[in-house]
Design a protein around this motif. Sequence first.
Motif, PDB file in Angstrom:
ATOM      1  N   PRO A 153      29.838  33.853  44.220  1.00  0.00           N
ATOM      2  CA  PRO A 153      29.831  33.393  45.305  1.00  0.00           C
ATOM      3  C   PRO A 153      31.652  34.597  45.230  1.00  0.00           C
ATOM      4  CG  PRO A 153      30.618  31.539  43.843  1.00  0.00           C
ATOM      5  CD  PRO A 153      29.100  32.352  43.619  1.00  0.00           C
ATOM      6  N   SER A 154      32.321  34.874  46.145  1.00  0.00           N
ATOM      7  CA  SER A 154      33.212  35.899  46.621  1.00  0.00           C
ATOM      8  C   SER A 154      34.347  34.908  46.019  1.00  0.00           C
ATOM      9  CB  SER A 154      33.225  36.682  47.941  1.00  0.00           C
ATOM     10  OG  SER A 154      33.340  35.658  49.029  1.00  0.00           O
ATOM     11  N   LEU A 155      35.037  35.766  45.778  1.00  0.00           N
ATOM     12  CA  LEU A 155      36.213  35.098  45.512  1.00  0.00           C
ATOM     13  C   LEU A 155      37.771  35.974  46.612  1.00  0.00           C
ATOM     14  CD1 LEU A 155      36.516  35.265  41.779  1.00  0.00           C
ATOM     15  CD2 LEU A 155      36.447  32.909  42.883  1.00  0.00           C
ATOM     16  N   PRO A 156      38.172  34.815  46.970  1.00  0.00           N
ATOM     17  CA  PRO A 156      39.149  35.399  47.301  1.00  0.00           C
ATOM     18  C   PRO A 156      40.204  35.821  47.025  1.00  0.00           C
ATOM     19  CG  PRO A 156      39.225  33.143  47.578  1.00  0.00           C
ATOM     20  CD  PRO A 156      38.814  33.376  46.597  1.00  0.00           C
ATOM     21  N   LEU A 157      40.019  37.293  46.605  1.00  0.00           N
ATOM     22  CA  LEU A 157      41.065  37.741  45.565  1.00  0.00           C
ATOM     23  C   LEU A 157      42.715  37.922  45.917  1.00  0.00           C
ATOM     24  CD1 LEU A 157      38.670  40.251  43.792  1.00  0.00           C
ATOM     25  CD2 LEU A 157      39.314  37.758  42.718  1.00  0.00           C
ATOM     26  N   HIS A 158      42.540  38.109  46.937  1.00  0.00           N
ATOM     27  CA  HIS A 158      43.957  38.815  48.313  1.00  0.00           C
ATOM     28  C   HIS A 158      44.953  37.289  48.139  1.00  0.00           C
ATOM     29  CE1 HIS A 158      43.690  42.660  48.809  1.00  0.00           C
ATOM     30  NE2 HIS A 158      42.527  42.413  49.524  1.00  0.00           N
ATOM     31  N   GLN A 159      43.698  35.905  48.319  1.00  0.00           N
ATOM     32  CA  GLN A 159      44.843  34.520  48.344  1.00  0.00           C
ATOM     33  C   GLN A 159      45.265  34.451  46.666  1.00  0.00           C
ATOM     34  OE1 GLN A 159      41.993  32.361  50.254  1.00  0.00           O
ATOM     35  NE2 GLN A 159      41.489  33.486  51.762  1.00  0.00           N
ATOM     36  N   ILE A 160      44.114  33.963  46.197  1.00  0.00           N
ATOM     37  CA  ILE A 160      44.608  34.348  44.672  1.00  0.00           C
ATOM     38  C   ILE A 160      45.980  34.892  44.156  1.00  0.00           C
ATOM     39  CG2 ILE A 160      43.469  34.595  42.708  1.00  0.00           C
ATOM     40  CD1 ILE A 160      40.973  33.599  43.319  1.00  0.00           C
ATOM     41  N   GLN A 161      45.467  36.479  44.138  1.00  0.00           N
ATOM     42  CA  GLN A 161      46.839  37.027  44.060  1.00  0.00           C
ATOM     43  C   GLN A 161      48.605  36.530  45.026  1.00  0.00           C
ATOM     44  OE1 GLN A 161      46.607  41.155  45.177  1.00  0.00           O
ATOM     45  NE2 GLN A 161      47.732  42.060  43.215  1.00  0.00           N
ATOM     46  N   ALA A 162      48.416  36.552  45.988  1.00  0.00           N
ATOM     47  CA  ALA A 162      49.478  36.015  46.599  1.00  0.00           C
ATOM     48  C   ALA A 162      49.896  34.321  45.991  1.00  0.00           C
ATOM     49  CB  ALA A 162      49.416  36.006  47.932  1.00  0.00           C
TER      50      ALA A 162
END
Length: 309
Positions: A5-14
């Motif tokens: 499953p894809s990870l919400p990388l921008h959200q995790i970085q924020a």
Amino acid sequence: MMARPSLPLHQIQAFDAAARHLSFTRAARELNVLGPAVGRQVAQLEADLGVSLFLRTKPRLTLTDEGAQLARAVAAGFEALHQGLAELRDRSGQAALVVNAAIGFTSYYLLPRMGAFQSRHPEIALQIVTRDQNPDYDPATCDLLVTFGTAGLEGMVSRRVIPERLVAVCTPAVLGGRGPLGRAELAAERLLHLSAESHFDDWQRYFEGSGVTPPSPPRHDRFHSFMVHNRAVQNGMGIGLSWRPFMDDQLESGALVLAATHECRTTRGYYCNVTPRGAGKPGAETFMTWLCEADRAPSPAADRSPRHP
């Protein structure tokens, strides 16, 4: 193979930036985006997870239990990712300089300045290893070693990075509107202590020459980890000792204040040592020179317009 499953990388970085700064505004500055963008990314992540990650308190955010759990997982994940990337660089012949330092020095001093180093020396790749999380890490496998004491390590080329400057800090709520305290008043407050061997008598150092003896701390006010100690200070549990310039950013933001105006300067400090492994690498000397002069240049905070006196 089943697709991951894809990870919400921008959200995790924020979220990661906001969790470290406890501020959407300062997180946005680090990520070079507009302030509301970080808040929106975190809100989307909270909606996806079905939990609140922050309490929107002032003057700073407060991590919920779920937020603290995720912050630890994200930090561990990023550390593993950086480690994996460093190993691949090593295999491809782009061996990184390995810098070994305590997590407090890394978090509060080194990382905020790393962008300036990387901009100036893009040809030098660095791998930062925090020995607090790697107690069995062999210093002989690193190129540079940052230590705390009265001098650098014997037999190595060493330079002092910063001297020890102890200050008493707390949240504004702890003082409750009172001005900076005298040392006699300070001794009557709830003082948080570091129990690590090199710091267990820091409060005695701070009060030296004042005629005031700080009380022995109860067990629940002793912290072995510098990071946990600082979290206790940030959560308003009491007054702790920390180092300038480690806390300058939080003092400038108003998240913390000086509990007393006295600053204790000692003969100790942080030293950068070039190990035998790093001695033949020109990048090691370049990094040490930069690190020992970084605090003389404008700090990251100084590049911004002042927000607090």
